[in-house]
Scaffold this motif. Structure first.
Motif, mmCIF file in Angstrom:
data_model
loop_
_atom_site.group_PDB
_atom_site.id
_atom_site.type_symbol
_atom_site.label_atom_id
_atom_site.label_comp_id
_atom_site.label_asym_id
_atom_site.label_seq_id
_atom_site.Cartn_x
_atom_site.Cartn_y
_atom_site.Cartn_z
ATOM 1 N N VAL A 343 -12.047 11.754 5.991
ATOM 2 C CA VAL A 343 -10.907 10.908 6.325
ATOM 3 C C VAL A 343 -9.621 11.491 5.740
ATOM 4 O O VAL A 343 -8.577 11.545 6.407
ATOM 5 C CB VAL A 343 -11.142 9.471 5.820
ATOM 6 C CG1 VAL A 343 -9.827 8.681 5.790
ATOM 7 C CG2 VAL A 343 -12.165 8.762 6.698
ATOM 8 N N LYS A 344 -9.691 11.955 4.499
ATOM 9 C CA LYS A 344 -8.498 12.530 3.856
ATOM 10 C C LYS A 344 -8.063 13.814 4.556
ATOM 11 O O LYS A 344 -6.862 14.066 4.710
ATOM 12 C CB LYS A 344 -8.789 12.791 2.380
ATOM 13 C CG LYS A 344 -8.914 11.509 1.564
ATOM 14 C CD LYS A 344 -9.279 11.790 0.113
ATOM 15 C CE LYS A 344 -9.423 10.481 -0.679
ATOM 16 N NZ LYS A 344 -9.829 10.713 -2.080
ATOM 17 N N LEU A 350 -2.752 14.656 10.222
ATOM 18 C CA LEU A 350 -1.802 13.720 10.844
ATOM 19 C C LEU A 350 -0.443 13.788 10.160
ATOM 20 O O LEU A 350 0.596 13.491 10.780
ATOM 21 C CB LEU A 350 -2.347 12.296 10.781
ATOM 22 C CG LEU A 350 -3.599 12.000 11.617
ATOM 23 C CD1 LEU A 350 -4.074 10.564 11.383
ATOM 24 C CD2 LEU A 350 -3.343 12.233 13.098
ATOM 25 N N SER A 351 -0.405 14.187 8.872
ATOM 26 C CA SER A 351 0.864 14.284 8.143
ATOM 27 C C SER A 351 1.764 15.381 8.700
ATOM 28 O O SER A 351 2.957 15.418 8.408
ATOM 29 C CB SER A 351 0.599 14.553 6.656
ATOM 30 O OG SER A 351 -0.068 13.450 6.074
ATOM 31 N N PHE A 359 3.188 7.348 7.600
ATOM 32 C CA PHE A 359 2.072 6.451 7.291
ATOM 33 C C PHE A 359 0.897 7.202 6.654
ATOM 34 O O PHE A 359 0.321 6.747 5.668
ATOM 35 C CB PHE A 359 1.629 5.721 8.560
ATOM 36 C CG PHE A 359 2.773 5.152 9.356
ATOM 37 C CD1 PHE A 359 3.567 4.141 8.826
ATOM 38 C CD2 PHE A 359 3.102 5.659 10.602
ATOM 39 C CE1 PHE A 359 4.637 3.632 9.541
ATOM 40 C CE2 PHE A 359 4.173 5.168 11.317
ATOM 41 C CZ PHE A 359 4.948 4.137 10.789
ATOM 42 N N SER A 360 0.547 8.352 7.242
ATOM 43 C CA SER A 360 -0.576 9.120 6.683
ATOM 44 C C SER A 360 -0.245 9.612 5.275
ATOM 45 O O SER A 360 -1.105 9.585 4.381
ATOM 46 C CB SER A 360 -0.929 10.296 7.598
ATOM 47 O OG SER A 360 0.200 11.112 7.833
ATOM 48 N N SER A 361 1.006 10.046 5.060
ATOM 49 C CA SER A 361 1.410 10.503 3.719
ATOM 50 C C SER A 361 1.372 9.360 2.725
ATOM 51 O O SER A 361 0.957 9.536 1.570
ATOM 52 C CB SER A 361 2.814 11.111 3.772
ATOM 53 O OG SER A 361 2.825 12.264 4.577
ATOM 54 N N LEU A 364 -2.215 8.722 1.642
ATOM 55 C CA LEU A 364 -2.705 9.745 0.723
ATOM 56 C C LEU A 364 -2.021 9.644 -0.642
ATOM 57 O O LEU A 364 -2.677 9.725 -1.690
ATOM 58 C CB LEU A 364 -2.491 11.135 1.328
ATOM 59 C CG LEU A 364 -3.348 11.470 2.564
ATOM 60 C CD1 LEU A 364 -2.883 12.767 3.201
ATOM 61 C CD2 LEU A 364 -4.816 11.565 2.180
ATOM 62 N N ASN A 365 -0.702 9.473 -0.626
ATOM 63 C CA ASN A 365 0.051 9.428 -1.884
ATOM 64 C C ASN A 365 -0.330 8.235 -2.749
ATOM 65 O O ASN A 365 -0.333 8.311 -3.982
ATOM 66 C CB ASN A 365 1.554 9.413 -1.610
ATOM 67 C CG ASN A 365 2.037 10.714 -0.990
ATOM 68 O OD1 ASN A 365 1.372 11.752 -1.114
ATOM 69 N ND2 ASN A 365 3.186 10.672 -0.309
ATOM 70 N N LYS A 366 -0.639 7.110 -2.107
ATOM 71 C CA LYS A 366 -0.987 5.898 -2.860
ATOM 72 C C LYS A 366 -2.497 5.736 -3.052
ATOM 73 O O LYS A 366 -2.949 4.717 -3.569
ATOM 74 C CB LYS A 366 -0.409 4.669 -2.145
ATOM 75 C CG LYS A 366 1.122 4.681 -2.122
ATOM 76 C CD LYS A 366 1.698 3.332 -1.760
ATOM 77 C CE LYS A 366 3.223 3.349 -1.855
ATOM 78 N NZ LYS A 366 3.830 2.036 -1.590
ATOM 79 N N ASN A 367 -3.244 6.771 -2.626
ATOM 80 C CA ASN A 367 -4.697 6.793 -2.824
ATOM 81 C C ASN A 367 -5.365 5.524 -2.285
ATOM 82 O O ASN A 367 -6.165 4.885 -2.963
ATOM 83 C CB ASN A 367 -5.021 6.975 -4.315
ATOM 84 C CG ASN A 367 -6.482 7.370 -4.532
ATOM 85 O OD1 ASN A 367 -7.091 7.997 -3.672
ATOM 86 N ND2 ASN A 367 -7.041 6.987 -5.674
#
Length: 906
Positions: A343-344, A350-351, A359-361, A364-367
């Motif tokens: 998924v990651k 997608l980033s 949204f994708s970033s 990921l950034n907020k785990n």
């Protein structure tokens, strides 16, 4: 040196496998390397054969060889793909091929395609299974490292064979039995039935019966506007003593069933002051679950109007050709528990896309990708997981493909976002002992809805916060500024669309919106996600259903089949829940919990019952709720009764079919027809090409047979024939002045005509149809058109091109012709140009259907023709002469003769 033969389902998949593994040399119909031979089917290559002793070479089907339950199922090549079967047969029999790999689609049908090929070729080699969830090269290589053993796949193979054999047994025996029954009186009336198809049809027919039987009831709602220091708000009267009544689901807390009761509340509250109490509490809304195929088809139908078949085709292309989605033929809405890393990786890809990067970033950034049973749950996955994007970036997608990919991708990102948060306020205003309810819902945190472009505390055009209630101070008294009783009527249940029918199929006839309830019914639906689209398309192709815009409507053929099956007592084909149980057992077989023999014994019993009930039925008619008509026979004056096929006199030979022009008679219509010898115009008739038409029906004497016959009268020649009887309008009411000559306009057959148009010689050619694009033009509307130049806005026109309904006015032109005028559309500030362009396109589409824009098009055509050679100009002029305005189109100007004898229905 020995080799392994890999058989894919389609040539494109074989090419992808060859590219992923590498080292292959391309031959005409296969690839070959040092270790592998690689080829493919092209879908199904063989089919179950009708046993020779049961095959009818000449003549019609009969009960003589029914039921057909062979001890084993022989296979025949499918003619159009036989050459490909010969290639695979030759490769399987190669002496150096010592193992087979089934690389067909990872599901029940893919398993069946391979197993039948291997059976036909009498393959003796051991078998391995390549299970592909994604078509990226990395996923293909990984799947080759985890080939499944043949023993592991046997339960799926058994379920696949059982599904195929069960459908064959029920389809062949049921169709031949019902066709034989309906053909007893001569002719050949093909009556197809199916194990999944027919129960699905019964769902739609039962809904249509409820719509037909529905009787609207008048009710009233009382609404009031209240003024407080901070502004104005609206409330709706509620009955505080209301309790839900299971016997009358139309009852609501806000509904009043008499005008007097509503008016008394209005009188009691007008200009009075009221006291206010309110309760405010926070609530949350979680993102919807990931897509399985059925939910994807429902959403695409609701949002874009895509059919279930089209959605499956698009999803398959995105999986197979573009490799940007995972395997689409899935019934799971979850991901494997070890899929967090994948998924990651997908989110990282997608980033790189500007549409999805914010949204994708953020995810990921907020785990936010963490173990969560709502997303990652192995117990909710059988063979396939939910449809999600892959690590392949999309390129060169068509517009429909891009829409579907975007829908899946945003659903995928949204599920990792936190819930949306709202503040919900319920305000009760009490005036003179009556309570009025007002609700406000304000988004305080967009959460997952931000992925769809929504923001917390979004504002409307006036700059006010959406859903925000004006505040009322503690203890403040509000004044009732305006209070009204609004008269309304109850509405029948809506017709099924593909989206709602897919839901009903998923829940075996029960529309299921609740996610938990849907999970509980999982596996007990009609068909599988992969087959439901084909089932709906089959019903459409067999003319059991028609598409009207997005609605699905059963035909007279469908009603007749349901009457037959109910009359014979064949509940096995009419009860969706029962057939849902069969599908559930197939799913259990895939998991190794039910044996193949046990299931097929039950299917054989079901087949015996269907044939036995049709074969042994000897009554003259099928049991049903049939009517005895009040109006006597027009031939001899005796009683006319309804039966399975006709309305027939009990004494003489007079009878009329129940479904002339594929339109089923209502009893009241037959009463009127027999009483007046004519009825109409009626709508809903269908031509042999499936096109809708309107007509007047008449009962006329057939001098040759000394009896009466049923005729269609299309009304286009009324008053036009030189040798016809002169038309007498004496006693008729003139509707208004003719827009061409000023004489009187009268109702005549299927048209409104000028009185001078029926003179000899003809003095005027004004004629306007009583039916225009399936909208009946009532006399009062024609009065408005003739006297005021314009009708009211009418909502019932149906585009011939798109089959969608639209609203329009009929207007009288200066030249006396009738055309359409479309209502002005409200445009948001700043969006005028875009909306105008869109409205113009929509209007042009509608006008093209109705020829309402004929003058504009003719002017344009004239300019174009002027620039072309004389021969082309003459051709264009000839073509333009064939075009008509809305009035001529509606008047039924066709080449058909005035009357045609209605054919007898089966």
């Amino acid at each position: 040196m020995t080799k392994t033969l890999i058989i894919a389902e389609k040539p494109s998949v074989a090419a992808d496998i060859a590219k992923a593994i590498g080292g292959f040399t391309k031959h005409d119909e296969y690839f070959e390397s040092d270790d592998y031979v690689l080829s493919s089917a092209v879908g199904h290559l063989v089919e179950i054969a009708v046993p020779e002793e049961y095959d009818v070479k000449r003549g019609k089907w009969s009960f003589a060889h029914l039921p057909m339950i062979p001890p084993h199922f022989d296979l025949n090549p499918i003619a159009k793909t036989e050459s490909r079967l010969k290639v695979l047969n030759r490769l399987i029999k190669r002496k150096d091929v010592d193992m087979l790999i089934n690389a067909c689609d990872a599901g029940r049908e893919g398993e069946l395609i391979f197993r039948l090929i291997a059976q036909y070729a009498k393959a003796k080699q051991p078998i391995k299974r390549l299970w592909l969830q994604s078509m990226t090269q990395g996923a293909i290589r990984e799947a080759f490292k985890q080939l499944r053993g043949d023993e592991e796949m046997m339960p799926l193979a058994d379920a696949a064979r059982c599904r195929s054999e069960a459908d064959w047994l029920i389809g062949i025996n049921g169709t031949r039995a019902m066709t034989a029954f309906n053909s007893k009186e001569g002719g050949f009336y093909l009556t197809t039935v199916g194990r999944v198809q027919t129960p699905t049809l019964s769902i739609v027919v039962e809904r249509e019966e409820k719509i037909k039987q529905f009787v609207s009831r008048d009710y009233w709602e009382v609404r009031a506007e209240f003024v407080c220091a901070a502004g104005i708000y609206e409330g709706r009267w509620q009955d505080p003593q209301f309790k839900r009544d299971e016997t009358d689901p139309e009852k609501r807390a806000e509904r009043l069933w008499s005008r007097a009761a509503a008016e008394s509340i209005v009188a009691a509250c007008r200009s009075k002051t009221g006291s206010v109490t309110e309760e405010s509490k926070p609530t949350t809304s979680a993102a919807p679950a990931l897509f399985d195929l059925t939910s994807l088809q429902r959403e695409a139908n609701a949002r874009f109007g895509f059919s279930a078949k089209n959605t499956l085709g698009l999803a398959q292309a995105l999986y197979e050709r573009h490799k940007v989605l995972t395997y689409p033929r899935t019934d799971s809405r979850h991901l494997p528990e070890d899929y967090l890393g994948s998924v990651k990786e997908t989110l990282a890809v997608l980033s790189e896309n500007n549409n999805y990067q914010p949204f994708s970033s953020q995810i990921l950034n907020k785990n936010w990708v963490k173990p969560n049973k709502r997303i990652f749950d192995n117990s909710k996955i059988s063979d396939h997981f939910a449809i999600i994007p892959t690590t392949q970036a999309p390129k060169n997608l068509s517009e429909p493909e891009q829409k579907l990919y975007d829908m899946v991708t945003r659903r995928f990102m949204a599920i990792f976002f936190p819930p949306a948060e709202y503040q919900v306020t319920t305000r009760m205003t009490e005036v003179s002992g009556h309570r009025f309810k007002t609700e406000g819902k304000v988004m305080t945190n967009a959460g997952w809805t931000a992925v769809y472009g929504r923001e917390a505390l979004s504002t409307n055009e006036e700059g006010q916060t959406s859903g925000m209630l004006v505040p009322v101070a503690a203890g403040e008294k509000v004044r009732t500024e305006d209070v009204n009783a609004n008269g309304l009527v109850t509405k029948p249940p809506p017709r099924y669309t593909e989206a709602t029918l897919l839901s009903a199929m998923e829940g075996a006839g029960k529309l299921i919106d609740d996610e938990d309830l849907r999970d509980a019914m999982a596996g007990k639906g009609l068909g599988t996600p992969a087959t439901r689209a084909a089932t709906i398309e089959g019903l459409l192709s067999e003319k059991y259903l028609l598409r009207e815009g997005r609605e699905l409507m059963p035909t007279a053929k469908a009603f007749q089949l349901m009457t037959l099956l109910r009359g014979l007592g064949v509940s096995e084909l009419t009860a969706p829940e029962l057939t849902g149980e069969w599908e559930y057992k197939l799913a259990q077989m895939e998991r190794g919990r039910i044996s193949r023999d046990e299931f097929m014994r039950e299917i054989a019993q079901m087949t015996q019952i269907i044939v036995k009930r049709a074969k042994e039925y000897n009554n003259d008619t099928i049991p049903g709720d049939y009517a005895t008509l009040v109006t006597p026979c027009p031939n001899c004056g005796s009683v006319v009764k309804e039966n399975y096929r006709r309305f027939a006199c009990t004494k003489c030979e007079f009878s009329i079919g129940k479904t002339p022009g594929s339109r089923q008679f209502e009893v009241a219509e037959v009463e009127e027809l027999l009483s007046n010898r004519t009825i109409g115009p009626l709508q809903g008739f269908r031509s042999k090409m499936g096109k809708p038409f309107a007509a007047i029906l008449r009962i006329a004497r057939d001098e040759d047979l000394n009896n009466f016959k049923l005729e269609f009268d299309f009304g286009q020649n009324n008053g036009d024939s030189e040798d016809g009887e002169p038309v007498d309008f004496t006693g008729q009411t003139v509707l208004g002045p003719c827009p061409k000559c000023g004489s009187g306009v009268y109702e005549l057959g299927l048209a409104y005509v000028c009185e001078r148009s029926v003179l000899r010689p003809k003095g005027c050619d004004f004629r306007s149809g009583r039916i225009i694009l399936q909208q009946e033009i009532l006399p009062e509307q024609m009065v408005k058109l003739l006297n005021e130049g314009k009708t009211d806005l009418m909502p019932g026109f149906v585009s011939q091109r798109t089959r969608r309904p639209f609203k329009a006015f009929l207007v009288r032109g200066k030249d006396g012709k009738v055309s359409f005028e479309f209502e002005e559309r409200k445009v948001k500030p700043g969006g005028a140009a875009k909306a105008a362009a869109k409205a113009g396109k929509a209007g042009a589409d509608d006008e093209a259907d109705a020829d309402a824009a004929a003058p504009a098009r003719k002017a344009s055509a004239a300019k174009t023709a002027a620039k072309k050679p004389a021969a082309k100009k003459a051709a264009a002029k000839k073509t333009a002469a064939k075009k008509t305005t809305a009035s001529k189109t509606a008047a039924g100007k066709t080449a058909a003769p005035r009357k045609a004898v209605a054919k007898k229905a089966a």
